[in-house]
Scaffold this motif. Structure first.
Motif, short mmCIF file in Angstrom:
data_model
loop_
_atom_site.label_atom_id
_atom_site.label_comp_id
_atom_site.label_asym_id
_atom_site.label_seq_id
_atom_site.Cartn_x
_atom_site.Cartn_y
_atom_site.Cartn_z
N GLY A 41 0.80 -1.30 0.00
CA GLY A 41 0.16 -0.06 0.04
C GLY A 41 0.82 1.23 0.00
N SER A 42 2.10 1.21 0.62
CA SER A 42 2.84 2.35 0.86
C SER A 42 3.42 2.66 -0.58
CB SER A 42 3.95 2.23 1.84
OG SER A 42 4.65 1.19 1.67
N ASP A 43 3.79 1.67 -1.23
CA ASP A 43 4.29 1.71 -2.52
C ASP A 43 3.32 2.59 -3.59
OD1 ASP A 43 6.94 0.87 -2.11
OD2 ASP A 43 6.44 -1.01 -2.43
N LEU A 44 2.11 1.90 -3.37
CA LEU A 44 0.97 2.67 -4.21
C LEU A 44 0.82 3.84 -3.96
CD1 LEU A 44 -1.15 2.24 -6.52
CD2 LEU A 44 -2.63 1.54 -4.72
N THR A 45 0.82 4.36 -2.65
CA THR A 45 0.51 5.75 -2.27
C THR A 45 1.68 6.51 -2.93
OG1 THR A 45 -0.56 5.04 -0.34
CG2 THR A 45 0.43 7.16 -0.45
N ALA A 46 3.08 6.07 -2.69
CA ALA A 46 4.28 6.90 -3.25
C ALA A 46 4.16 7.06 -4.69
CB ALA A 46 5.44 6.04 -2.68
N TYR A 47 3.63 6.03 -5.32
CA TYR A 47 3.40 6.01 -6.84
C TYR A 47 2.48 7.22 -7.23
CZ TYR A 47 1.99 5.19 -11.56
OH TYR A 47 1.78 5.30 -12.91
N ILE A 48 1.05 7.30 -6.47
CA ILE A 48 0.14 8.35 -6.87
C ILE A 48 0.70 9.75 -6.44
CG2 ILE A 48 -1.82 9.03 -5.91
CD1 ILE A 48 -2.81 6.14 -5.58
N ASP A 49 1.48 9.68 -5.23
CA ASP A 49 2.08 10.90 -4.77
C ASP A 49 3.07 11.39 -6.05
OD1 ASP A 49 0.62 11.00 -2.55
OD2 ASP A 49 2.25 10.29 -1.02
N ALA A 50 3.74 10.54 -6.56
CA ALA A 50 4.72 10.96 -7.56
C ALA A 50 4.35 11.62 -8.72
CB ALA A 50 5.85 9.79 -7.72
N ALA A 51 3.05 10.92 -9.12
CA ALA A 51 2.22 11.31 -10.25
C ALA A 51 1.80 12.63 -10.15
CB ALA A 51 1.25 10.26 -10.49
N PHE A 52 1.06 12.88 -8.92
CA PHE A 52 0.63 14.24 -8.64
C PHE A 52 1.89 15.16 -8.66
CE2 PHE A 52 -3.27 12.39 -7.24
CZ PHE A 52 -4.33 13.08 -7.47
N ALA A 53 2.97 15.16 -8.01
CA ALA A 53 4.11 15.83 -8.10
C ALA A 53 4.30 16.30 -9.57
CB ALA A 53 5.12 15.48 -7.19
N GLU A 54 4.45 15.20 -10.48
CA GLU A 54 5.13 15.36 -11.77
C GLU A 54 4.05 16.14 -12.43
OE1 GLU A 54 5.51 12.41 -15.40
OE2 GLU A 54 6.35 11.74 -13.49
N THR A 55 2.77 16.31 -12.49
CA THR A 55 1.83 16.76 -13.13
C THR A 55 1.27 18.09 -12.47
OG1 THR A 55 -0.09 15.51 -12.18
CG2 THR A 55 1.08 14.83 -14.22
N ALA A 56 1.66 18.30 -11.22
CA ALA A 56 1.33 19.81 -10.62
C ALA A 56 1.70 20.79 -11.21
CB ALA A 56 1.84 19.81 -9.01
N ASP A 57 2.81 21.02 -11.86
CA ASP A 57 3.11 22.32 -12.33
C ASP A 57 2.46 22.38 -14.00
OD1 ASP A 57 4.29 23.31 -10.13
OD2 ASP A 57 6.35 22.17 -10.56
N VAL A 58 2.14 21.28 -14.30
CA VAL A 58 1.64 21.50 -15.68
C VAL A 58 0.22 22.61 -15.69
CG1 VAL A 58 0.49 20.17 -17.65
CG2 VAL A 58 2.36 19.25 -16.28
N GLY A 59 0.60 23.38 -16.82
CA GLY A 59 -0.34 24.43 -16.98
C GLY A 59 -0.39 25.52 -15.96
N GLN A 60 0.59 25.66 -15.26
CA GLN A 60 0.42 26.77 -14.10
C GLN A 60 1.26 28.03 -14.52
OE1 GLN A 60 -1.05 26.61 -11.10
NE2 GLN A 60 -1.82 24.57 -11.69
#
Length: 70
Positions: A41-60
């Motif tokens: 579960g912790s690896d899935l959470t880390a994957y999701i967090d990284a995906a959000f971080a990677e796309t957070a600045d897109v379009g900003q």
């Protein structure tokens, strides 16, 4: 977690969940005689967090990109 559970959490096809595991983008291990993949579960959470971080600045818009005329 099973691949099926990961599929439901990420809302993707099972083939994509399998691809994430086989490419090692999502860490997993094979357990038991059948070789079923299991994901922490912790690896899935880390994957999701990284995906959000990677796309957070897109379009900003950066503050220094804005002028008084805007």
């Amino acid at each position: 977690l099973t691949l099926g559970r990961v599929q439901r959490v990420l809302n993707v096809k099972e083939s994509l969940a399998d691809s994430l595991v086989r490419s090692r983008e999502l860490p997993a291990g094979q357990l038991g005689g059948g070789g079923a993949w299991r994901i922490r579960g912790s690896d899935l959470t880390a994957y999701i967090d990284a995906a959000f971080a990677e796309t957070a600045d897109v379009g900003q818009i950066k503050d220094d990109d804005v002028t008084a005329e805007d």
